[in-house]
Motif scaffolding. Structure first.
Motif, short mmCIF file in Angstrom:
data_model
loop_
_atom_site.label_atom_id
_atom_site.label_comp_id
_atom_site.label_asym_id
_atom_site.label_seq_id
_atom_site.Cartn_x
_atom_site.Cartn_y
_atom_site.Cartn_z
N ASN A 154 0.71 -1.20 0.06
CA ASN A 154 -0.27 0.13 -0.14
C ASN A 154 0.75 1.23 -0.10
O ASN A 154 2.46 1.61 0.84
N ASP A 179 -7.31 -1.16 -3.64
CA ASP A 179 -8.36 -0.67 -2.21
C ASP A 179 -8.00 0.87 -2.21
O ASP A 179 -7.06 1.02 -2.33
N ASP A 212 -9.58 4.18 0.94
CA ASP A 212 -9.76 4.02 1.69
C ASP A 212 -9.14 5.36 2.43
O ASP A 212 -8.25 6.04 2.28
N ASN A 228 -8.72 7.69 5.92
CA ASN A 228 -8.26 7.03 6.98
C ASN A 228 -8.13 8.33 8.32
O ASN A 228 -8.35 9.06 7.75
N LEU A 237 -11.46 3.84 9.06
CA LEU A 237 -11.13 3.68 7.55
C LEU A 237 -11.81 3.73 6.83
O LEU A 237 -13.63 2.64 7.74
N GLY A 238 -12.41 3.61 6.12
CA GLY A 238 -13.78 3.29 4.78
C GLY A 238 -13.32 3.50 3.46
O GLY A 238 -12.77 4.87 3.22
N GLY A 239 -13.87 2.98 2.63
CA GLY A 239 -13.52 2.73 1.32
C GLY A 239 -14.32 2.51 0.85
O GLY A 239 -15.31 1.45 0.57
N TYR A 262 -13.54 -1.12 -2.42
CA TYR A 262 -11.97 -1.40 -3.71
C TYR A 262 -13.21 -2.14 -4.76
O TYR A 262 -14.19 -2.18 -5.20
N ASN A 279 -15.62 -0.85 2.13
CA ASN A 279 -15.20 -1.66 3.53
C ASN A 279 -14.94 -0.23 4.38
O ASN A 279 -14.95 0.69 4.20
N TYR A 280 -15.13 -0.95 5.78
CA TYR A 280 -15.18 -0.38 6.77
C TYR A 280 -14.13 -1.04 8.07
O TYR A 280 -14.21 -2.13 7.93
N LYS A 327 -10.95 -5.24 8.79
CA LYS A 327 -11.66 -3.98 7.32
C LYS A 327 -12.66 -5.33 7.58
O LYS A 327 -12.25 -6.58 7.58
#
Length: 564
Positions: free
Chosen positions: A425, A470, A472, A474, A495-497, A499, A508-509, A536
């Motif tokens: 990442n 993915d 996100d 944060n 976090l959330g985002g 993918y 995802n979160y 996640k």
């Protein structure tokens, strides 16, 4: 008519002759900075420029090239010693100066390495000793009363094409009793406001009136020190009676200053000053102390200083006096450090009259605090204090100055369950008010899934995997703890985002927590190493064909980064 013209011509000739004689008494003052100070200015300037503070870097660089001001010759009536009187800010950071008299015939008379004998603690005045063999005509001072409208003259060597150039200006007294306490260290001293020309380089020059009883035809009534930048023809001079008062009460014999009694008095006076304000502490801060400040420490100094001190530091930089600005910051920190605890003077541990140094011990409770002092510009001043280290202005513990604009991280996530393979990442992070952060991160993961296939009416689940991208957002909090130049920063984030994969998309979160180690190497410049936990929940938009084998992804995150 012919007689009248001759009379006017004679007056004009006398005026020119007086002006020429005047030049023999007024000098260009060139401070000589030590090698340590020059190195400090050069390194500091480079650091500021690297961090994007170009104007401040230019000020420091130009200051290091050498500055100059004006002074005038004056003979002390008590001991007959010949001095140059100038402004304190002209000789700041210098123990010795070169004195040059630029004479009317374009020749020069130069005296090198003249010592700064003393500076006034409250008012912007300094005096410099000329060699005993020097033969220089002096100016007379006068206590003649002046009123609004009195004709006055300014004399000095303001800069022209970056070089000192003789200038004799004329104006009037526009306010004979200007009370401006911000210019007089809050003391009750009225200044002389006038309209005679005062430009950069004129500082320390005399403000004069006509006096036919003196050799030059002029007498000194003040020392030109300030010029208002937001008004036309508004200059200020310190009344000349301050000079006599100063010299009468100042011990010009160095032996009188190098005694246990004198050092003890200064040690006690510092404690009294810290109970007042940083302005009262300023006279006790040496320029050697200033030279121990690094660029990194300076940023901590700005953050740690009080609002009033920060404004004063900014003003000094804008006016081309950066070292005085740093001195203000140090005085502010010393003032608060000593005033917060009940320090008492204990003893003089060591007094070295040869090198003009001393160690003074203070106590607080049952603890001894060592401070180092030196004789500088005829004053005992601090060069170091155990409780206020120049290399560590912000104390260890929770930091209020930690933070950066933008940082970039490269990292990997090692799985703690069987939901995904090792992933990679990249993240961009910023701090908000030290204790909060937000970042955008992007990861490349290979997620293990179950794919639904049908054989007739039978549903068959087959293991498969998907490469997904993915991204996100944060948002989190952190608590930076300072340990010298190292910061330990525990953190927690939500976090959330989204993918995206070739066949699989969703949201995802989750959360992450860990600890970051940061090393500060400039203004908002850090190197980072990070280890933490990340968990996640991944929820696909369409779960009919693909099913995540485990909807929870958990792993250990490792990353390194740098801010910029």
């Amino acid at each position: 008519m012919r007689k009248r013209i001759l009379t006017l011509f004679a007056v004009f000739t006398i005026t020119i002759a007086s002006a020429q004689n005047l030049r023999e008494t007024i000098a260009i003052v060139r401070p000589k900075l030590s090698e340590t100070t020059q190195t400090f200015l050069s390194d500091f300037s480079k650091s500021l420029r690297r961090d994007g503070f170009y104007s401040a870097a230019d000020i420091l660089q130009n200051y290091g090239k050498g500055s100059f001001g004006t002074g005038f010759a004056y003979r002390n009536k008590q001991d007959g010693q010949l001095y140059i009187i100038t402004n304190r800010h002209v000789v700041e950071q210098a123990e010795i100066v070169d004195i040059e008299f630029s004479l009317p015939d374009n020749s020069s008379k130069i005296f090198t390495e003249c010592p700064v004998i003393g500076v006034h603690d409250d008012f912007d005045i300094a005096f410099i000793a000329l060699p005993k063999e020097a033969e220089i005509p002096t100016l007379e001072i006068t206590d003649k009363d002046i009123t609004d409208g009195t004709p006055v003259f300014s004399a000095g060597f303001p800069a022209l094409e970056e070089k000192p150039s003789w200038q004799l200006g004329q104006g009037i007294v526009s306010n004979a009793n200007a009370a401006i306490k911000s210019l007089t260290n809050r003391k009750d001293l009225t200044l002389i406001q006038h309209t005679a020309q005062v430009d950069a380089g004129s500082s320390g020059g005399p403000l004069l009136i006509r006096d036919e009883h003196t050799a030059t035809g002029f007498a000194v009534i003040g020392i030109n020190t300030w010029k208002a930048t937001n008004r036309e023809n508004t200059s200020f001079a310190i009344p000349v009676h301050i000079i006599d008062n100063f010299l009468q009460n100042y011990p010009t014999d160095p032996k009188l200053l190098l005694t246990q009694t004198e050092v003890s008095n200064k040690a006690s006076e510092l404690l009294q000053a810290t109970k007042s304000s940083y302005q009262a502490v300023m006279p006790f801060v040496s320029y050697q102390y200033v030279s121990n400040i690094s660029a990194n420490t300076f940023y901590d100094l700005v953050v740690a200083a009080s609002d009033a001190a920060t404004d004063a530091m900014k003003s000094c930089f804008e006016q081309g006096s950066p070292l005085e600005g740093i001195r203000i910051g140090l005085a502010d920190i010393i003032c608060r450090q000593f005033s917060e605890k009940n320090y008492t003077f204990s003893t003089i541990n060591n007094l070295d009259p040869i090198n003009k140094n001393a160690e003074i011990i203070y106590t607080v409770g049952d603890k001894n605090i060592s401070t180092q002092w030196t004789m500088e510009q005829g004053r005992w001043r601090l060069i170091d204090a155990e409780n206020v280290k120049a290399s560590r202005i912000e104390p260890n513990g929770i930091s209020k100055s930690y933070g950066f604009g933008t940082s970039i991280y490269l990292g990997l996530i090692a799985p703690l369950n069987n939901a995904f393979d090792l992933s990679y990442n990249v993240a961009f992070k910023r701090t908000i008010l030290t204790f909060m952060t937000y970042e955008v991160s992007a990861s490349l993961l290979k997620v293990k899934t179950e794919k639904t296939e049908w054989e007739g009416t039978n549903e068959i689940l087959k293991n498969s995997s998907q490469n997904i991208f993915d991204i996100d957002l944060n948002i989190g909090g952190q608590l930076p703890v300072k340990c010298g130049p190292i910061y330990l920063v525990p953190y927690a984030k939500v976090l959330g985002g989204l993918y995206l994969g070739s066949d699989l998309t969703g949201i995802n979160y989750g959360l992450s927590a860990g600890v970051e180690v940061a090393y500060k190497f400039g203004y908002e410049n850090y190197l980072f190493a990070n280890i933490g936990y990340i968990g996640k929940q991944m929820k696909p938009f369409d779960d009919e064909e693909f099913r995540l084998k485990s909807k929870t992804l958990s792993g250990l995150a490792f990353s390194i980064g740098i801010s910029f």
